[in-house]
Scaffold this active site. Structure first.
Site, short mmCIF file in Angstrom:
data_model
loop_
_atom_site.label_atom_id
_atom_site.label_comp_id
_atom_site.label_asym_id
_atom_site.label_seq_id
_atom_site.Cartn_x
_atom_site.Cartn_y
_atom_site.Cartn_z
N SER A 710 0.84 -1.19 0.00
CA SER A 710 0.00 0.00 0.00
C SER A 710 0.89 1.25 0.00
O SER A 710 1.68 1.44 -0.91
CB SER A 710 -0.96 -0.03 1.19
OG SER A 710 -1.96 0.93 1.05
N ASP A 801 -9.03 -5.42 -5.35
CA ASP A 801 -8.64 -4.30 -4.50
C ASP A 801 -9.40 -3.04 -4.91
O ASP A 801 -9.31 -2.60 -6.05
CB ASP A 801 -7.13 -4.09 -4.64
CG ASP A 801 -6.56 -3.08 -3.66
OD1 ASP A 801 -7.36 -2.41 -2.97
OD2 ASP A 801 -5.33 -2.96 -3.58
N HIS A 833 -7.40 -5.70 -0.90
CA HIS A 833 -6.19 -4.94 -0.65
C HIS A 833 -5.18 -5.67 0.24
O HIS A 833 -3.98 -5.59 0.02
CB HIS A 833 -6.56 -3.59 -0.02
CG HIS A 833 -5.44 -2.61 0.04
ND1 HIS A 833 -4.75 -2.18 -1.08
CD2 HIS A 833 -4.88 -1.95 1.09
CE1 HIS A 833 -3.83 -1.31 -0.73
NE2 HIS A 833 -3.88 -1.15 0.58
#
Length: 858
Positions: A710, A801, A833
């Site tokens: 991320s 995601d 995610h």
């Protein structure tokens, strides 16, 4: 017959099906098939095929065309001797159809050995929630601890309950007598004991068109099984955001949050649209889709409206709580004491888009979504007893906003005597726009007569800490509260929080507002509270090199803050000798990283040192090093045990886990220094931490890799572009690579504006960013530095995601290949995610381990 496979490449794009795109500056691909006679094998078919693929890559835009020899004796530019295999080895590693896609012969043994070790880590059980129930005998109680374990073959997490009898001796000693075997809870979404511990609620959420089931268990039997049709409501919310399953004190009703029943969809048949009440038969009709409805984004893609319900556990009757506008999504319900308003809950408004237009922005990990505490009457009360108040436009509503003057209020808890309603607030996050920030705690004096006619005053209990003094309380960073967090004085709460790079246990007196650290102050381990046993604490402690261990804490005296902690033995199976040896051979320390040449424009808190956790082998400082970066960016990597990180250092690597400025646990000024400076300040912080361990002689600077997910992936791809000669390998999980692409596809477009522009980004946020915005997003993105990248990079992407859509990582990976850089991409079709399905998590970190071994072993 022996089979030998030769794969020779220059580091450019891999050849697919014997085809390569030609360009004026690229030599033609030469594909030669040779037959080599193997005289050492005396058999009729004494010939082995050797495929030589001579691939010359286009020159990189980042550097001049390479003039080095085509054949290199290194893994990746594969040495010939390293990939010869016997017939048996070849048949085991590569079936008739060949090796698995993306795997070459050199990787087979590495995959086999690393996957075996990773499985050893995966099968280690983990602690979940715990409950302690008191008995009439003050010296005895009983505990229930939930245990989780990954099942790779079934691709799910298995849940168990483990029971123990607790005996307390006169000398403050404690003895846990565990049941010999745990009880598996299969197909259960939530386990909620009643306040007395005499009853147990098991929630079995609906699948497809089956009803939701609520099971009420007594000491020895199933007392009632309540089936709730989808026409009443959908699945119960059991996550940490909206979940609110609460028994009343009399244990006759349960309040909970569930998906609102679906709205009717249009029906069509041979004559077109079927009107309501039509007598036409349904055999030739079908349902349309109707209007699309917003969801709360990542992890909530199939949920629309969380609504509030109460069930009578004896009759099974379910009643909705009426009067709540559909623009409010409810959660975290609890029962109120002595009030005509029997329920208190949290509600988030969906009107939080640009200029307060209706828009449900992603809420997972996002504390910056405005929310308030509300009170509502128990729907089972007689109509005459229900209060009412005049709402807007003359409408009658029975719901009261308790915290209208505060932008954020959640985790409500009543004190045991019902005098105080205490809650946590993320007003700093809401006001600044940062998705997470330093929390505060507040209290409301609940009216003794239970009437909520007048305004309720909100008092501060724990304020936001802007700039903590040396080793002092840095502020509240709370991710949850126990259902019953109170010591016997009825004024002191016990909770877990973040303190720098550690998780700690705090006590908070909600009247005197005194905050103190309960867990050992001289420990770099992380501690979390599991449950309270009157004035004693059941907790779990761990470190990056130590598995989680249960402890029982006893307060030395009522006047002192010191607690004594006793290790509690558990019936967990012993670790393998290999895992025990790996953990024992490593050490860790938390390093203070001073800020070099801080700007005078920075707030004082942003000039304080940040931290990094360094893990190394006790006997070697020359091992390769992996820099580990957390996401967020307003998150933290605590010193607690991590299966994934333990697997990485078990491969013979040092770990440098960097909690750069902007991380939780260091005060609000340090956190707020990052928005507006992402891609520069956080990148420089990582390089400062790396420079410190190099200068201290702790690592070999020529063998460093980097991994992050991320925002950690944002930093990973920024670092290989801004410091192209620093890292020999990289791995990125669902990385943010191009903000100008992400802003139009993510469930949190406001995040892009806040992190790029800072607090002012709240004013600029729009669903239609300007050309100047898009240019700024691109400038601050890793893709703007891609021409300088030299580092082989692995990408691990979840196709479902919604936070950082898969297009972000794919675009960057394709751009690397376009420039002749070595990269590998794995997409997990069903993952979101977190890439946290057991099989996906396993394959993800296995590939990270093999990728780093391939490049760090050179």
């Amino acid at each position: 017959m022996a089979k030998m496979v030769f794969v020779i490449k220059s580091g450019g794009p891999q050849l697919n099906k014997g085809y390569a795109k030609r360009s004026p500056i690229q030599p033609m691909v030469v594909l030669t098939t040779a037959f080599i006679t193997c005289a050492k094998f005396r058999c009729r078919s004494s010939i082995a095929a050797a495929n030589l693929l001579l691939v010359s890559a286009p020159p990189s835009r980042a550097r001049a065309p390479s003039r080095r020899p085509l054949l290199r004796g290194r893994v990746g530019k594969v040495s010939l001797h390293s990939i010869a295999m016997s017939t048996t080895q070849a048949s085991e590693a590569a079936p008739d159809k060949g090796l698995p896609l993306g795997m070459d012969a050199t990787m087979v043994d590495e995959y086999a050995s690393q996957s075996k070790l990773l499985q050893e880590f995966v099968k280690i059980p983990s602690f979940g929630k715990a409950w302690i129930f008191n008995s009439k005998d003050e010296n005895t109680s009983r505990a229930v601890v939930s245990i989780g374990q990954s099942d790779l073959l079934a691709n799910k997490r298995r849940k168990f309950l483990l029971n123990s009898h607790i005996s307390k001796g006169a000398s403050k000693s404690v003895d846990f007598q565990w049941s010999p075997f745990p009880t598996e809870i299969s197909g259960v979404s939530a386990v909620i004991p009643s306040p007395s511990g005499e009853k147990l609620l098991l929630v079995r959420n609906s699948e497809d068109d089956s009803p939701t089931k609520l099971e009420i268990w007594g000491p020895c039997q199933l007392e009632n099984e309540i089936h709730i049709a989808k026409s009443v409501h959908g699945s119960l919310y059991t996550d940490e955001w909206f979940e609110g399953i609460s028994w009343n004190q009399e244990e006759t009703f349960i309040a909970y949050v569930a998906e609102e029943p679906p709205q009717p969809k249009p029906v069509f048949n041979d004559y077109g649209f079927k009107k309501e009440g039509s007598s036409e038969k349904d055999c030739k009709s079908w349902k349309g889709q109707g209007d699309w409805e917003d969801t709360w984004g990542e992890t909530y893609s199939k949920k629309r409206i969380p609504a509030l319900f109460v069930v009578n556990i004896s009759s099974g009757e379910v009643q909705p709580v009426n009067g709540i506008p559909r623009s409010l999504s409810v959660g975290q319900v609890i029962w109120a004491p002595s009030s005509s308003y029997g329920l208190v809950f949290v509600a988030w408004s969906s009107d939080n888009g640009f200029q307060e237009t209706p828009r449900k922005l992603g809420i997972k990990y996002c504390y910056n979504r405005p929310c308030s505490l509300y009170a509502a009457p128990d729907p089972f009360k007689e109509e005459a007893d229900k209060p009412s108040a005049e709402g807007n436009k003359g409408e009658t509503t029975t719901v009261i906003n308790l915290t209208a003057d505060l932008s954020s209020a959640f985790f409500p808890r009543f004190s045991p005597d019902g005098k105080y309603l205490v809650f946590v607030s993320a007003k700093s996050a809401v006001d600044s726009g940062s998705h997470n920030a330093t929390n505060s705690m507040h209290r409301i004096e609940w009216p003794t007569d239970g009437k909520l006619d007048g305004s309720l005053g909100v008092a501060d209990v724990v304020p936001v800490v802007m700039c903590p003094k040396d080793n002092c309380f840095p502020g509240l960073y709370c991710f949850g509260l126990l259902r019953d967090p109170w010591l016997s004085d009825g004024r002191t709460m016990i909770l877990s929080s973040v303190w720098g790079s550690r998780e700690v246990i705090l006590s908070v007196n909600v009247v005197s507002c005194e905050v103190s650290r309960v867990s050992p102050q001289d420990s770099d381990y992380s501690w979390n509270v599991l449950a309270l046993d009157k004035n004693n604490i059941l907790a779990v402690s761990s470190s990056l090199i130590t598995l989680p261990q249960i402890y029982y804490g006893v307060k030395v005296s009522q006047t002192e803050r010191h607690w004594e902690w006793q290790e509690v033995s558990t019936p967990f199976p012993k670790l393998s000798d290999e895992i025990n040896s790996i953990l024992a051979e490593h050490r860790f320390s938390i390093l203070k990283i001073p800020i070099s040449n801080p700007s005078n424009k920075l707030a004082d808190g942003a000039k304080l040192p940040f931290e990094a956790i360094f893990v190394s082998h006790k006997d070697s400082a020359s091992n390769p090093t992996i820099v580990v970066l957390h996401g967020g960016p307003h998150s933290v990597y605590p010193s607690s045990y991590s299966k994934s990180l333990a697997f990485l250092f078990s491969q013979g690597y040092n770990l440098l886990v960097v909690n750069y400025r902007g991380s939780l646990g260091f005060g609000e000024e340090a956190l707020q220094s990052l928005p507006g400076n992402v891609g520069s300040q956080d990148v420089n912080d990582v390089l400062m931490a790396l420079d410190l361990v190099v200068k201290r002689g702790l690592i070999d600077p020529s063998r460093v890799a980097v991994v992050g997910g991320s925002h950690g992936g944002f930093l990973t791809t920024h670092l290989i572009g801004q410091a192209p000669d620093t890292f020999v390998a990289a791995a990125a999980r669902n990385p943010v690579c191009n903000l100008s692409l992400m802003v139009g596809t993510t469930d949190i477009p406001d995040w892009c504006f806040i992190e790029i522009y800072g607090k002012e980004g709240k004013k600029y946020f729009s669903e239609s960013p300007s050309v100047d915005d898009l240019c700024q997003f691109h400038k601050k993105s890793p893709i703007s530095h891609i021409s300088k990248v030299k580092t082989p990079t692995l990408f691990l992407l979840g196709a479902q995601d919604l936070r950082v859509p898969v297009s972000n990582g794919l675009q960057y990976a394709r751009a690397l290949k376009e420039r002749g850089m070595e990269s590998k991409t794995i997409v997990f079709p069903e993952d979101i995610h977190g890439i946290d399905k057991p099989q996906s998590d396993f394959e993800s970190f296995l590939n990270i381990g093999v990728w780093f071994k391939k490049h760090l072993s050179k």
